[in-house]
Design a protein around this motif. Structure first.
Motif, PDB file in Angstrom:
ATOM      1  N   SER A 227      -3.741  -1.231  20.620  1.00 41.52           N
ATOM      2  CA  SER A 227      -3.838  -0.693  22.012  1.00 41.52           C
ATOM      3  C   SER A 227      -2.263  -0.564  22.292  1.00 41.52           C
ATOM      4  CB  SER A 227      -4.455  -2.032  22.744  1.00 41.52           C
ATOM      5  OG  SER A 227      -3.937  -3.190  22.415  1.00 41.52           O
ATOM      6  N   ARG A 228      -1.516  -0.273  21.358  1.00 40.75           N
ATOM      7  CA  ARG A 228      -0.183  -0.143  21.676  1.00 40.75           C
ATOM      8  C   ARG A 228       0.429   1.138  21.803  1.00 40.75           C
ATOM      9  NH1 ARG A 228       2.775  -2.522  17.070  1.00 40.75           N
ATOM     10  NH2 ARG A 228       4.587  -3.502  18.332  1.00 40.75           N
ATOM     11  N   ALA A 229      -0.427   2.260  22.038  1.00 41.60           N
ATOM     12  CA  ALA A 229      -0.013   3.666  22.357  1.00 41.60           C
ATOM     13  C   ALA A 229       1.210   3.734  22.976  1.00 41.60           C
ATOM     14  CB  ALA A 229      -1.109   4.369  22.809  1.00 41.60           C
ATOM     15  N   GLY A 230       1.356   3.138  24.089  1.00 45.93           N
ATOM     16  CA  GLY A 230       2.487   3.377  24.921  1.00 45.93           C
ATOM     17  C   GLY A 230       3.636   2.970  24.387  1.00 45.93           C
ATOM     18  N   TYR A 231       3.663   1.998  23.592  1.00 47.75           N
ATOM     19  CA  TYR A 231       4.878   1.574  23.090  1.00 47.75           C
ATOM     20  C   TYR A 231       5.114   2.334  21.705  1.00 47.75           C
ATOM     21  CZ  TYR A 231       7.703  -1.109  19.374  1.00 47.75           C
ATOM     22  OH  TYR A 231       8.311  -1.332  18.534  1.00 47.75           O
ATOM     23  N   TYR A 232       4.112   2.522  20.905  1.00 50.15           N
ATOM     24  CA  TYR A 232       4.332   3.118  19.719  1.00 50.15           C
ATOM     25  C   TYR A 232       4.577   4.578  19.728  1.00 50.15           C
ATOM     26  CZ  TYR A 232       4.085   3.064  14.603  1.00 50.15           C
ATOM     27  OH  TYR A 232       4.396   3.070  13.223  1.00 50.15           O
ATOM     28  N   GLY A 342       4.012   1.725   6.845  1.00 46.47           N
ATOM     29  CA  GLY A 342       3.288   2.470   7.371  1.00 46.47           C
ATOM     30  C   GLY A 342       2.102   1.880   7.722  1.00 46.47           C
ATOM     31  N   LYS A 343       1.220   2.278   8.822  1.00 48.80           N
ATOM     32  CA  LYS A 343      -0.135   1.914   9.326  1.00 48.80           C
ATOM     33  C   LYS A 343      -1.247   2.673   8.539  1.00 48.80           C
ATOM     34  CE  LYS A 343       1.762  -0.191  13.066  1.00 48.80           C
ATOM     35  NZ  LYS A 343       1.833  -1.520  13.482  1.00 48.80           N
ATOM     36  N   ARG A 344      -2.450   2.082   8.638  1.00 48.31           N
ATOM     37  CA  ARG A 344      -3.388   2.370   7.879  1.00 48.31           C
ATOM     38  C   ARG A 344      -3.281   2.658   6.341  1.00 48.31           C
ATOM     39  NH1 ARG A 344      -7.372   1.030  10.709  1.00 48.31           N
ATOM     40  NH2 ARG A 344      -7.823   1.474  12.816  1.00 48.31           N
ATOM     41  N   ARG A 347      -3.429  -1.538   1.957  1.00 50.98           N
ATOM     42  CA  ARG A 347      -3.821  -2.922   2.390  1.00 50.98           C
ATOM     43  C   ARG A 347      -2.652  -3.527   2.999  1.00 50.98           C
ATOM     44  NH1 ARG A 347      -2.668  -7.718  -0.881  1.00 50.98           N
ATOM     45  NH2 ARG A 347      -1.461  -7.126  -2.844  1.00 50.98           N
ATOM     46  N   ARG A 348      -2.482  -4.784   3.655  1.00 53.35           N
ATOM     47  CA  ARG A 348      -1.411  -5.385   4.301  1.00 53.35           C
ATOM     48  C   ARG A 348      -0.747  -6.054   3.285  1.00 53.35           C
ATOM     49  NH1 ARG A 348      -0.686 -10.867   6.974  1.00 53.35           N
ATOM     50  NH2 ARG A 348       1.026 -10.513   8.335  1.00 53.35           N
ATOM     51  N   VAL A 349       0.486  -5.603   2.926  1.00 55.28           N
ATOM     52  CA  VAL A 349       1.304  -6.289   2.246  1.00 55.28           C
ATOM     53  C   VAL A 349       2.809  -5.999   2.346  1.00 55.28           C
ATOM     54  CG1 VAL A 349       1.000  -4.341   0.361  1.00 55.28           C
ATOM     55  CG2 VAL A 349       1.741  -6.548  -0.528  1.00 55.28           C
ATOM     56  N   VAL A 381       6.727 -11.061   0.220  1.00 52.93           N
ATOM     57  CA  VAL A 381       6.787 -11.702   1.716  1.00 52.93           C
ATOM     58  C   VAL A 381       5.467 -12.053   2.241  1.00 52.93           C
ATOM     59  CG1 VAL A 381       7.742 -10.988   3.776  1.00 52.93           C
ATOM     60  CG2 VAL A 381       9.080 -10.379   1.509  1.00 52.93           C
ATOM     61  N   GLN A 382       4.471 -11.305   1.976  1.00 51.60           N
ATOM     62  CA  GLN A 382       3.238 -11.557   2.641  1.00 51.60           C
ATOM     63  C   GLN A 382       2.201 -10.447   2.008  1.00 51.60           C
ATOM     64  OE1 GLN A 382       4.268 -11.212   6.766  1.00 51.60           O
ATOM     65  NE2 GLN A 382       3.541  -9.185   6.778  1.00 51.60           N
ATOM     66  N   PRO A 383       0.737 -10.963   1.971  1.00 58.18           N
ATOM     67  CA  PRO A 383       0.285 -12.100   2.445  1.00 58.18           C
ATOM     68  C   PRO A 383       0.343 -13.414   1.557  1.00 58.18           C
ATOM     69  CG  PRO A 383      -1.583 -10.659   2.206  1.00 58.18           C
ATOM     70  CD  PRO A 383      -0.213  -9.967   1.934  1.00 58.18           C
TER      71      PRO A 383
HETATM   72  C1  BG6 Z   1       6.324  -5.856  14.480  1.00 63.34           C
HETATM   73  C2  BG6 Z   1       5.955  -4.141  14.747  1.00 63.34           C
HETATM   74  O1  BG6 Z   1       7.887  -5.893  14.435  1.00 63.34           O
HETATM   75  O2  BG6 Z   1       5.924  -6.182  13.423  1.00 63.34           O
HETATM   76  C3  BG6 Z   1       4.262  -4.172  14.754  1.00 63.34           C
HETATM   77  O3  BG6 Z   1       6.348  -3.602  16.068  1.00 63.34           O
HETATM   78  C4  BG6 Z   1       4.091  -4.374  13.267  1.00 63.34           C
HETATM   79  O4  BG6 Z   1       4.361  -2.545  14.645  1.00 63.34           O
HETATM   80  C5  BG6 Z   1       4.361  -6.053  13.253  1.00 63.34           C
HETATM   81  O5  BG6 Z   1       2.355  -4.573  13.149  1.00 63.34           O
HETATM   82  C6  BG6 Z   1       3.891  -6.705  11.782  1.00 63.34           C
HETATM   83  O6  BG6 Z   1       4.450  -8.020  11.669  1.00 63.34           O
HETATM   84  P1  BG6 Z   1       3.870  -8.891  10.457  1.00 63.34           P
HETATM   85  O7  BG6 Z   1       4.440 -10.186  10.721  1.00 63.34           O
HETATM   86  O8  BG6 Z   1       2.504  -9.148  10.909  1.00 63.34           O
HETATM   87  O9  BG6 Z   1       3.951  -8.291   9.385  1.00 63.34           O
END
Ligand code: BG6
Length: 491
Positions: A227-232, A342-344, A347-349, A381-383
């Motif tokens: 929901s961060r369109a305005g910022y992003y 990047g987004k999407r 995976r989250r890494v 670094v994560q996860p």
């Molecule tokens: C924020 C960015 O600084 O970090 C976001 O503005 C991003 O776009 C977030 O999703 C990610 O943080 P983390 O700690 O989940 O890796």
């Protein structure tokens, strides 16, 4: 170390960051006994809330998002110091009420005149809030107490606006009282980069151009922009995370050993290496920009960036960015640092992979080493927080066959201690007045100096290339590395 008597005034307390991260972090600190009973928290905002309404809001936020269990007695300790002031940022009377509330906390709660102002608001509102704080004298400490201000990245959107923003803040607060939050520096694994490098003998000897082929720093997220369109949309990936998080990771990975871990020594080394960063001459060949299209990710159909709520259909904001940087020092000459975020994505890494050169000679037949890659030290670094080493090992059997294996260190397996959440650590350090984990203005400016020519070039010459959700970015990102005879790691 436990924070002393103090209060925090939060602007933007109904925002996402406050609700999901800041308030829960304050609760967790209380739960762990790191905030004293003489701690107060004042929300400032437009809502027509009583203190009780605010207390309910905080209760909901922390019961949903805190890491430690919700306990009535802990919440009661916190609740006693929760106040709310209704007002607009241009309303002088509201700041007068804020001044009264802060003094009331000093008198009844014993917050000792020590007050931090957390600006969890768009930078466009900084000038107004800062000048109100100055007009009401809230920025001026009395009798040995302190006043601090906390601001969140991104600090501006280019070098010039970062300077303007800083002038606004530093007109009202002394430079040593400004705490800039880059929450990556609060992460345990990020702090561990320095422990790994400088507490050991085995890494530093190979941590240089003689042994390292290149470094890849990846920050991938599987989520979209939510929901961060305005910022992003006004920002894009490079300004959102490369200017701050990724360049901080680069600085910690590449910097020389600091004389001590005092803030001034640490920052001096980071600044030195950031000022040695060089951009590629050919930005078309050595940077890449992408934007996600619609498709399927993890069994779910997801919208394209352009179809997200609030995004203009012709937006050219990037949701993926990759850049090659070089560092002109003896240690790193000729070693490219590739950054991507990047987004999407798949995976989250987030990881830093230091890829070593191949052994100069292999006394094996080439068929025996077909599966041999390059040695690597990967800081996860994560996860799955930890460190992975990759090296060749003999395959059991009668042949001298060598194949890549990995050796893992995992936080979860080696430590019983729990890592504090990044915001817990940073809020505590700020209340303690301990600055090493907060970048100072010079670092911010150096980072914009690196990024500005790239975003300027992109605005004129490079539209984001499409990529599928769940992929690892656009083809152009892969071509960018292929040009250098390399490939991105699959984390
Ligand atoms: C924020 C960015 O600084 O970090 C976001 O503005 C991003 O776009 C977030 O999703 C990610 O943080 P983390 O700690 O989940 O890796």
């Amino acid at each position: 170390l436990i924070a002393g008597p103090s209060s925090m005034v939060m602007f933007g307390v109904t925002g996402d960051l406050a609700r999901k991260k800041l308030l829960p972090a304050i609760y967790d600190l209380t739960h762990r006994g790191l905030l004293p009973p003489s701690f107060g928290l004042v929300g400032f905002g437009r809502r027509d809330w009583t203190d009780e309404d605010f207390q309910e809001y905080v209760r909901t936020s922390v019961s949903e998002h805190a890491r430690t269990p919700f306990t009535d007695s802990v919440f009661e300790q916190l609740r006693g110091g929760l106040r709310f002031v209704t007002g607009e940022f241009d309303d002088k009377a509201a700041f007068d009420r804020l001044t009264e509330v802060v003094s009331e906390l000093d008198a009844t709660r014993g917050t000792g005149g020590n007050h931090a102002f957390y600006l969890s608001i768009p930078p466009s509102a900084f000038p107004q809030v800062c000048s109100q704080l100055a007009d009401s004298g809230l920025n001026t400490p009395r009798d040995g107490s302190w006043r601090r201000v906390v601001i969140e990245k991104p600090f501006g959107h280019d070098l010039e606006s970062a300077r303007e923003l800083n002038d606004v803040v530093e007109k009202v607060f002394r430079p040593e009282d400004v705490f800039r939050i880059d929450h990556y520096l609060g992460k345990e694994t990020v702090q561990n980069i320095l422990a790994l490098r400088f507490a050991n003998q085995m890494f530093e000897p190979v941590w240089n151009a003689t042994y390292v082929d290149h470094v890849q720093i990846t920050m991938a997220e599987d989520i979209g922009i939510g929901s961060r369109a305005g910022y992003y949309d006004g920002i894009g990936t490079a300004r959102d995370v490369i200017q701050n998080h990724l360049l901080q990771l680069l600085a910690l990975t590449a910097m020389e050993e600091p004389v001590s871990f005092r803030a001034s020594d640490l920052r001096a080394e980071k600044e030195k290496v950031l000022s040695a960063v060089e951009l590629p001459e050919d930005l078309a060949a050595h940077t890449a920009r992408g934007q996600y299209v619609g498709g399927w990710q993890g069994g779910e159909e997801v919208a394209s960036y352009l179809e997200e709520d609030g995004i203009p259909a012709d937006s050219t904001t990037e949701t993926f960015a990759a850049i090659r940087l070089d560092i002109a020092t003896r240690r790193w000459a000729g070693v490219p640092f590739y950054l991507r975020a990047g987004k999407r994505l798949g995976r989250r890494v987030t990881e830093i992979a230091v890829i070593l050169k191949r052994a100069p000679f292999l006394p094996f037949r080439s068929t025996d080493t077909a599966d041999l890659g390059q040695n690597a030290i990967v800081i996860r670094v994560q996860p799955d927080e930890g460190v992975t080493m990759r090296f060749g090992s003999k395959v059991p059997g009668t042949q001298m066959e060598v194949r890549d294996v990995t050796m893992d260190f995992a936080y979860g397996m080696n430590f019983t201690e729990e890592s504090p959440e990044a915001y817990e650590r940073l809020i505590l350090d700020m209340l303690l007045g301990d600055p090493p984990l907060f970048p100072r203005q010079k670092e911010v400016e150096l980072s914009w100096k690196i990024l500005d020519p790239i975003t300027e070039y992109w605005a004129e010459n490079m539209k984001p290339a499409p990529y599928r959700p769940g992929s690892w970015g656009p083809d152009t990102a892969h071509e960018m590395l292929a040009r250098d005879g390399r490939t991105w790691r699959r984390p």
